[in-house]
Design a protein around this motif. Structure first.
Motif, PDB file in Angstrom:
ATOM      1  N   MET A   1      -1.483   6.174   4.530  1.00 29.02           N
ATOM      2  CA  MET A   1      -0.796   5.085   3.840  1.00 29.02           C
ATOM      3  C   MET A   1       0.328   5.645   2.982  1.00 29.02           C
ATOM      4  SD  MET A   1      -4.192   2.977   2.663  1.00 29.02           S
ATOM      5  CE  MET A   1      -4.748   4.345   1.670  1.00 29.02           C
ATOM      6  N   SER A   2       1.465   5.008   3.028  1.00 27.74           N
ATOM      7  CA  SER A   2       2.587   5.422   2.187  1.00 27.74           C
ATOM      8  C   SER A   2       3.177   4.194   1.509  1.00 27.74           C
ATOM      9  CB  SER A   2       3.635   6.147   3.007  1.00 27.74           C
ATOM     10  OG  SER A   2       4.165   5.302   4.013  1.00 27.74           O
ATOM     11  N   ASP A   3       4.018   4.454   0.507  1.00 31.48           N
ATOM     12  CA  ASP A   3       4.656   3.360  -0.237  1.00 31.48           C
ATOM     13  C   ASP A   3       3.620   2.315  -0.656  1.00 31.48           C
ATOM     14  OD1 ASP A   3       7.239   0.866   0.436  1.00 31.48           O
ATOM     15  OD2 ASP A   3       6.661   1.877  -1.433  1.00 31.48           O
ATOM     16  N   LEU A   4       2.553   2.782  -1.248  1.00 30.06           N
ATOM     17  CA  LEU A   4       1.471   1.886  -1.624  1.00 30.06           C
ATOM     18  C   LEU A   4       1.909   0.916  -2.708  1.00 30.06           C
ATOM     19  CD1 LEU A   4      -1.474   4.396  -1.426  1.00 30.06           C
ATOM     20  CD2 LEU A   4      -1.324   2.225  -0.191  1.00 30.06           C
ATOM     21  N   LYS A   5       1.364  -0.289  -2.627  1.00 34.22           N
ATOM     22  CA  LYS A   5       1.710  -1.356  -3.555  1.00 34.22           C
ATOM     23  C   LYS A   5       0.433  -1.874  -4.219  1.00 34.22           C
ATOM     24  CE  LYS A   5       5.169  -2.801  -0.159  1.00 34.22           C
ATOM     25  NZ  LYS A   5       6.324  -2.145  -0.781  1.00 34.22           N
ATOM     26  N   PRO A   6       0.550  -2.482  -5.382  1.00 29.91           N
ATOM     27  CA  PRO A   6      -0.640  -3.050  -6.026  1.00 29.91           C
ATOM     28  C   PRO A   6      -1.406  -4.022  -5.120  1.00 29.91           C
ATOM     29  CG  PRO A   6       1.152  -2.940  -7.595  1.00 29.91           C
ATOM     30  CD  PRO A   6       1.722  -2.527  -6.271  1.00 29.91           C
ATOM     31  N   ASP A   7      -0.690  -4.737  -4.249  1.00 26.84           N
ATOM     32  CA  ASP A   7      -1.363  -5.666  -3.329  1.00 26.84           C
ATOM     33  C   ASP A   7      -2.223  -4.948  -2.291  1.00 26.84           C
ATOM     34  OD1 ASP A   7       1.215  -8.268  -3.058  1.00 26.84           O
ATOM     35  OD2 ASP A   7      -0.335  -7.880  -4.570  1.00 26.84           O
ATOM     36  N   ASP A   8      -2.079  -3.642  -2.175  1.00 27.37           N
ATOM     37  CA  ASP A   8      -2.934  -2.870  -1.256  1.00 27.37           C
ATOM     38  C   ASP A   8      -4.290  -2.551  -1.882  1.00 27.37           C
ATOM     39  OD1 ASP A   8       0.022  -1.102  -0.294  1.00 27.37           O
ATOM     40  OD2 ASP A   8      -1.005  -2.686   0.838  1.00 27.37           O
ATOM     41  N   THR A   9      -4.477  -2.885  -3.136  1.00 22.64           N
ATOM     42  CA  THR A   9      -5.756  -2.669  -3.801  1.00 22.64           C
ATOM     43  C   THR A   9      -6.849  -3.452  -3.090  1.00 22.64           C
ATOM     44  OG1 THR A   9      -4.758  -2.239  -5.951  1.00 22.64           O
ATOM     45  CG2 THR A   9      -7.038  -3.017  -5.946  1.00 22.64           C
ATOM     46  N   ALA A  10      -7.870  -2.745  -2.642  1.00 23.82           N
ATOM     47  CA  ALA A  10      -8.942  -3.372  -1.877  1.00 23.82           C
ATOM     48  C   ALA A  10     -10.001  -2.327  -1.567  1.00 23.82           C
ATOM     49  CB  ALA A  10      -8.403  -3.941  -0.559  1.00 23.82           C
ATOM     50  N   VAL A  11     -11.125  -2.795  -1.053  1.00 21.60           N
ATOM     51  CA  VAL A  11     -12.099  -1.900  -0.439  1.00 21.60           C
ATOM     52  C   VAL A  11     -11.737  -1.820   1.035  1.00 21.60           C
ATOM     53  CG1 VAL A  11     -14.515  -1.431   0.063  1.00 21.60           C
ATOM     54  CG2 VAL A  11     -13.874  -2.565  -2.089  1.00 21.60           C
TER      55      VAL A  11
END
Length: 114
Positions: free
Chosen positions: A82-92
């Motif tokens: 994963m790259s350019d991670l965003k807060p919306d990627d927060t998850a299990v």
């Protein structure tokens, strides 16, 4: 009974990279399309990406161009770079077969701070 086991989550900053991994029984990997799913707080689990045995890939629109799924058919491993991670990627994040997932592993929590 051997189950799916995910690893690699943690706390990262927005824009950073992370690699997730999954290992599981040969009976789950062999001949099956494998996928990464994720479940954010108060949301339903959703498909992130999947990969065939011969490495054909599919990505959900919200990760296209940022995430890369791969697999090692000999070691029964699945990866998500994963790259350019965003807060919306927060998850299990979970790995499993697609389209008919079996028993779920514990998942790995990824938290992306802004």
């Amino acid at each position: 009974q051997i189950q799916l086991s995910e690893w690699g989550g943690g706390l990262v900053q927005s824009g950073e990279r992370r690699r997730l991994g999954c290992i599981g029984p040969r009976s789950t990997f062999s001949g099956n399309i494998m996928a990464w799913y994720r479940q954010a707080p108060a949301k339903q689990r959703e498909l992130v990406a999947h990969i065939t045995v011969d490495h054909k890939t599919f990505y959900a629109d919200f990760v296209k161009g940022r995430f890369d799924i791969s697999r090692d058919n000999f070691q029964n491993n699945l990866y998500l770079d994963m790259s350019d991670l965003k807060p919306d990627d927060t998850a299990v994040y979970y790995c499993n077969k697609w389209p008919d997932p079996g028993d779920w592993g514990p998942g790995t929590q990824l938290t992306v701070s802004s």
